[in-house]
Scaffold this active site. Sequence first.
Site, PDB file in Angstrom:
ATOM      1  N   GLU A  59      75.928  42.127  25.397  1.00  0.00           N
ATOM      2  CA  GLU A  59      75.944  42.838  24.130  1.00  0.00           C
ATOM      3  C   GLU A  59      75.205  44.152  24.382  1.00  0.00           C
ATOM      4  O   GLU A  59      74.088  44.128  24.905  1.00  0.00           O
ATOM      5  CB  GLU A  59      75.212  41.991  23.076  1.00  0.00           C
ATOM      6  CG  GLU A  59      75.463  42.504  21.693  1.00  0.00           C
ATOM      7  CD  GLU A  59      74.716  41.752  20.615  1.00  0.00           C
ATOM      8  OE1 GLU A  59      74.279  40.610  20.850  1.00  0.00           O
ATOM      9  OE2 GLU A  59      74.574  42.343  19.535  1.00  0.00           O
ATOM     10  N   ARG A 294      69.555  29.014  32.012  1.00  0.00           N
ATOM     11  CA  ARG A 294      69.210  30.418  32.172  1.00  0.00           C
ATOM     12  C   ARG A 294      68.055  30.571  33.158  1.00  0.00           C
ATOM     13  O   ARG A 294      67.309  29.625  33.412  1.00  0.00           O
ATOM     14  CB  ARG A 294      68.888  31.076  30.845  1.00  0.00           C
ATOM     15  CG  ARG A 294      67.684  30.513  30.124  1.00  0.00           C
ATOM     16  CD  ARG A 294      67.292  31.385  28.922  1.00  0.00           C
ATOM     17  NE  ARG A 294      68.418  31.775  28.088  1.00  0.00           N
ATOM     18  CZ  ARG A 294      68.717  33.041  27.763  1.00  0.00           C
ATOM     19  NH1 ARG A 294      67.980  34.043  28.190  1.00  0.00           N
ATOM     20  NH2 ARG A 294      69.734  33.316  26.985  1.00  0.00           N
ATOM     21  N   LYS A 304      64.435  40.350  24.526  1.00  0.00           N
ATOM     22  CA  LYS A 304      64.636  41.764  24.201  1.00  0.00           C
ATOM     23  C   LYS A 304      63.563  42.260  23.238  1.00  0.00           C
ATOM     24  O   LYS A 304      63.076  43.373  23.356  1.00  0.00           O
ATOM     25  CB  LYS A 304      66.017  41.965  23.573  1.00  0.00           C
ATOM     26  CG  LYS A 304      67.112  42.040  24.603  1.00  0.00           C
ATOM     27  CD  LYS A 304      68.495  42.125  23.973  1.00  0.00           C
ATOM     28  CE  LYS A 304      69.549  41.935  25.057  1.00  0.00           C
ATOM     29  NZ  LYS A 304      70.844  41.520  24.538  1.00  0.00           N
TER      30      LYS A 304
END
Length: 588
Positions: A59, A294, A304
Site C-alpha cells: 500500500e 511475518r 508504520k
Amino acid sequence: MTPHDGEASTSNFLRHAIETDLKANRFEGKRWATPPALAQALTQADLDPARIRTRFPPEPNGFLHIGHAKSICLNFGLAAAYDGVCHLRFDDTNPEKEEQAYVDAIMDAVKWLGFDWQSKGKSHLYFASDYFDVMYTFAQALIKAGHAYVDEQSPEQMRLTRGTLTEPGHDSPWRNRPIDESLARFEEMRNGQHPDGSLALRARVDMTSPNMNMRDPVIYRIRHAHHHRTADRWCIYPMYAWAHPVEDALEGITHSVCTLEFEDQRPFYDWTLNTLADLGCLARPLPRQYEFARLNMSYIVTSKRKLLQLVKDHHVSGWDDPRLPTLAGLRRRGYTPEAIRLFCERTGVSKANSRIDYSGLEQALRDDQDPKAPRSVAILNPLKLVITNLPEGYEETCHAPVHPHHPELGQRAFALTRELWIEREDFELVPPKKYFRLYPGNQVRLKYAYVVNCTGCVQDDDGNVIEVHAEYLPDTRSGTPGADAIKVKGTVTWVSAKHAIAATIHLYDRLFTEAYPDAGDADFLAHLNPESRQTVQGWLEPGTQTLTDVWQFERLGYFAPDRIENRPDQVVINRITTLKDNWATRSS
Ligand code: ATP
Ligand code: MG
C-alpha cells in the site's frame, strides 16, 4: 544474482504447495491478458506464458522496511524459481494516506533490492485503482445475484449487531431489502449523494458464521477523499478484504502469499472469488491465498505508526536515518542488497511467528562482504605517534593486500612517515595485565611496516597523553627476511599523519536498549538508546575516500560512504557493523 536469491531454496511449505499445483496441472488452460482481464475477455486470450504468478502488493502509504524486503524476496524469488512472474501491485484502495511519493520510493527500493517487475520484455507494474471501474461492476453483479446489499445502519450499529466470538451476529434490517433498492442506493453512493459512513455495501454471507470475517463484511464504503491517481472520480472505495482477492484474480495470480494475520480472511477470500467466478465475472483457475509468519526482529520497530513517530518527533534524522530498519535507512547505512537478500533467505519461511535477532542482519552483511570488501585502515580516536629515529620529511612506501584472500586484487601502497596516527587505546602509560600494545619499554609491530620500541610519551599539564614516542628497528620490515627476528605480541594499525584523509565517521549502535521495545503496551520511546549514534573525527588511509561501495577497516568493521552527507570536499562515512572478531576483546 542466482534466480531465486533471497528466497530460501531449501524446501518450504510454499514451494511444496507450488510443486503440488504444478504436478497436478492446476493451471492447465489458464489464460492471460493484460489486466484487468474480465472472464469474457480471457476466453479469447492466449495461454498464460508464466507457470505461476505471485505479487508484492504494497500500500503506498509509507516506506518499505526489512519486513517488506522479506515479502519481496519471497514473492519475486518464488516466481523466478518456478519460471513464473511476480507483479508489483500498488494496493491503492485507501486514498487518505496514500501518495505518489511513496509509489516512487517503493519502486526505487524494489529495484535497489535487485528485483524487476519486467519479465520477458513486459512490465508487470499494476495499480489496484486501475480496477475501480471493473470492481464497481463486480459489486453490482453481486447485488443483482443477491450476494450483496446496501446497509443503512451506522457503523456503530453494524458493530453491535456483528456478534462476538461466542455469539452469532444479527441480520441487519436492510439485509433482505429488494435488489433494485440496493442497486439504486449503490449508484447514489457512487454519485456522491450520501455522506461518509451513512451507507455501506455489504457482502451477504452468513451472520451466524463462527468466523467473524464471514458475517456480512463491508465491501464498499463511502469516502469523499481525493485519490493520488483517480483524483475525485470516486467517492466510494472497496475494502481490502474484498478488493484484494479481486485484484489477484484480475491479474491471474496463482499463489497469493500474505502474512498470518490474514489466515482468518481466507474463507472470505475464497467466497469472493468463487461467487464472482460463478457469476461469470472471473475466470478459473482462481488464485489461492497462503500465509506465512511475518518477519519480526529484535531491537527495531517496523510499525508504520511508530516509524512515523520516530521521524516526526526527530528521534532520528528522517526516513533514511541509518539506524532505521527502512530500506532507505539500511541502504544509507551501507547495507547491500545482497546482504539483505541473504538475511531474508536465512530467516526462512515459517507458519509460526517468532523474533529474529537483529545480529542476524549484521552477520549477513559480514558474510556477504568478508569475501569481497577491500581492506583499508582508519584511526577513529587518534593519538600522535612520533618515530623519533626517522628524519623529518622521511617517506617509505609500505604495501598491504587489497584483500587477504584475493592476491589478484593487488596491493595498496601508503607511506610510512615520522608522524603517525594510532588509536588512543593502543597506548597505555601503565599497562594493565595482558596488554601487549604500546607502553614505555614495549615493542610492537606497526602493521605492514617495522617493529617499534616505545620510548615514552608527552603529557599535557593535566597529565593527558598527547604524543607517544618510539624508535623503529631497522631490518624488521614486514615481508623481509628480518621480519621474524624479533617476536612481538602486539600489532598496531596506523596511518601517516602527513597523508591521512580527515573524515567524519558515524558509529551506530542499536536504536533501542530493549530487545522488544514495543512489547505489550510498552512506550517504545522510553527505550531509545541515547548512544545509538556516535560521531567521531578520524583519519583514513589515503585512497579510501574514493571507495564507493562497502570496505572493511581492519579491526573496526565494515563501512560505506554516507549517500547524503559525503561530498568530495568532506568525507562522511558510516559504520555498517563491527567485525565479529573484535580486536578489543582479542588482544588487550
Ligand atoms: P499496514 O499495516 O499499513 O498494512 P504493512 O506493513 O502490511 O502495513 P503493506 O504495504 O500492506 O504494509 O505491505 C505490503 C506487503 O508486505 C504485504 O503483502 C505484507 O504482508 C508484507 N509485509 C509487511 N510487513 C511484513 C513483515 N514484517 N514480514 C513479512 N512481510 C511483510
Ligand atoms: Mg498491509
